[in-house]
Design a protein around this motif. Structure first.
Motif, PDB file in Angstrom:
ATOM      1  N   LEU A  14       0.834  -1.196   0.000  1.00 10.05           N
ATOM      2  CA  LEU A  14       0.000   0.000   0.000  1.00 10.05           C
ATOM      3  C   LEU A  14       0.875   1.254   0.000  1.00 10.05           C
ATOM      4  N   LEU A  15       1.900   1.284   0.844  1.00 13.96           N
ATOM      5  CA  LEU A  15       2.804   2.426   0.877  1.00 13.96           C
ATOM      6  C   LEU A  15       3.501   2.634  -0.468  1.00 13.96           C
ATOM      7  N   GLN A  16       3.880   1.543  -1.112  1.00 17.26           N
ATOM      8  CA  GLN A  16       4.525   1.635  -2.426  1.00 17.26           C
ATOM      9  C   GLN A  16       3.573   2.262  -3.443  1.00 17.26           C
ATOM     10  N   ARG A  17       2.326   1.779  -3.473  1.00 23.90           N
ATOM     11  CA  ARG A  17       1.337   2.319  -4.425  1.00 23.90           C
ATOM     12  C   ARG A  17       1.036   3.788  -4.137  1.00 23.90           C
ATOM     13  N   LEU A  18       0.939   4.142  -2.870  1.00 29.45           N
ATOM     14  CA  LEU A  18       0.695   5.537  -2.511  1.00 29.45           C
ATOM     15  C   LEU A  18       1.857   6.407  -2.978  1.00 29.45           C
ATOM     16  N   GLY A  19       3.071   5.933  -2.770  1.00 26.98           N
ATOM     17  CA  GLY A  19       4.253   6.672  -3.219  1.00 26.98           C
ATOM     18  C   GLY A  19       4.282   6.824  -4.728  1.00 26.98           C
ATOM     19  N   ASP A  20       3.971   5.743  -5.428  1.00 27.12           N
ATOM     20  CA  ASP A  20       3.941   5.789  -6.891  1.00 27.12           C
ATOM     21  C   ASP A  20       2.921   6.804  -7.392  1.00 27.12           C
ATOM     22  N   ALA A  21       1.809   6.900  -6.681  1.00 28.02           N
ATOM     23  CA  ALA A  21       0.736   7.825  -7.061  1.00 28.02           C
ATOM     24  C   ALA A  21       0.961   9.230  -6.497  1.00 28.02           C
ATOM     25  N   GLN A  22       2.032   9.389  -5.732  1.00 29.59           N
ATOM     26  CA  GLN A  22       2.367  10.666  -5.108  1.00 29.59           C
ATOM     27  C   GLN A  22       1.228  11.185  -4.225  1.00 29.59           C
ATOM     28  N   ILE A  23       0.660  10.264  -3.445  1.00 24.67           N
ATOM     29  CA  ILE A  23      -0.402  10.602  -2.504  1.00 24.67           C
ATOM     30  C   ILE A  23       0.157  10.447  -1.094  1.00 24.67           C
ATOM     31  N   THR A  24       0.058  11.499  -0.320  1.00 25.45           N
ATOM     32  CA  THR A  24       0.516  11.490   1.064  1.00 25.45           C
ATOM     33  C   THR A  24      -0.686  11.277   1.976  1.00 25.45           C
ATOM     34  N   VAL A  25      -0.525  10.386   2.948  1.00 23.20           N
ATOM     35  CA  VAL A  25      -1.592  10.131   3.918  1.00 23.20           C
ATOM     36  C   VAL A  25      -1.011  10.214   5.323  1.00 23.20           C
ATOM     37  N   SER A  26      -1.867  10.530   6.284  1.00 22.83           N
ATOM     38  CA  SER A  26      -1.457  10.531   7.686  1.00 22.83           C
ATOM     39  C   SER A  26      -1.362   9.085   8.169  1.00 22.83           C
ATOM     40  N   ASP A  27      -0.761   8.898   9.332  1.00 21.64           N
ATOM     41  CA  ASP A  27      -0.673   7.554   9.909  1.00 21.64           C
ATOM     42  C   ASP A  27      -2.069   6.984  10.170  1.00 21.64           C
ATOM     43  N   ASP A  28      -2.976   7.830  10.672  1.00 20.07           N
ATOM     44  CA  ASP A  28      -4.342   7.374  10.934  1.00 20.07           C
ATOM     45  C   ASP A  28      -5.058   6.982   9.639  1.00 20.07           C
ATOM     46  N   GLU A  29      -4.856   7.776   8.596  1.00 19.55           N
ATOM     47  CA  GLU A  29      -5.488   7.466   7.309  1.00 19.55           C
ATOM     48  C   GLU A  29      -4.907   6.174   6.732  1.00 19.55           C
ATOM     49  N   LEU A  30      -3.605   5.980   6.866  1.00 16.66           N
ATOM     50  CA  LEU A  30      -2.964   4.749   6.404  1.00 16.66           C
ATOM     51  C   LEU A  30      -3.545   3.548   7.134  1.00 16.66           C
ATOM     52  N   ASP A  31      -3.702   3.662   8.459  1.00 16.14           N
ATOM     53  CA  ASP A  31      -4.286   2.570   9.239  1.00 16.14           C
ATOM     54  C   ASP A  31      -5.705   2.262   8.769  1.00 16.14           C
ATOM     55  N   GLY A  32      -6.492   3.299   8.467  1.00 16.28           N
ATOM     56  CA  GLY A  32      -7.854   3.102   7.980  1.00 16.28           C
ATOM     57  C   GLY A  32      -7.899   2.420   6.632  1.00 16.28           C
ATOM     58  N   LEU A  33      -6.995   2.825   5.726  1.00 14.82           N
ATOM     59  CA  LEU A  33      -6.928   2.195   4.396  1.00 14.82           C
ATOM     60  C   LEU A  33      -6.520   0.735   4.528  1.00 14.82           C
TER      61      LEU A  33
END
Length: 81
Positions: A54-73
Motif C-alpha cells: 500500500l505504501l509503495q502504491r501511494l508513493g507511486d501515485a504521489q499521494i501522502t496520507v497521515s498515519d491514521d489514514e494509512l491505518d484506515g486504508l
C-alpha cells in the motif's frame, strides 16, 4: 525489431495516465482505486506486506496520507481480503 520492441512515441515508459479522465479523479477516487488494487494483490499476505504494498502504491501515485489514514486504508484492505 517488432512493433512491441520498437521505440514508443512518448519514450520507453508510460509516465502518466492514458485514459480519458484519469487525471480528473478526486483524491478519494484515487484512494479507492488504490485500495482495490492492493486488495486484489493481498490474498493470504501478512499484514505488514500488505502495508508495504500500500505504501509503495501511494508513493507511486504521489499521494501522502497521515498515519491514521494509512491505518484506515489498511483496515479496509485486510478486513475484506
Amino acid at each position: 525489431m517488432s512493433e512491441v520492441d520498437g521505440p514508443r512515441p512518448n519514450g520507453p515508459t508510460q509516465d502518466e495516465p492514458i485514459q480519458d479522465g484519469a487525471t480528473e479523479a478526486t483524491r478519494d477516487d484515487k484512494l479507492a482505486g488504490l485500495v482495490e488494487q492492493v486488495r486484489a494483490d493481498a490474498h493470504d499476505l501478512p499484514r505488514e506486506e500488505v502495508r508495504s504494498n500500500l505504501l509503495q502504491r501511494l508513493g507511486d501515485a504521489q499521494i501522502t496520507v497521515s498515519d491514521d489514514e494509512l491505518d484506515g486504508l489498511l483496515e479496509r484492505i485486510v478486513g475484506q481480503a
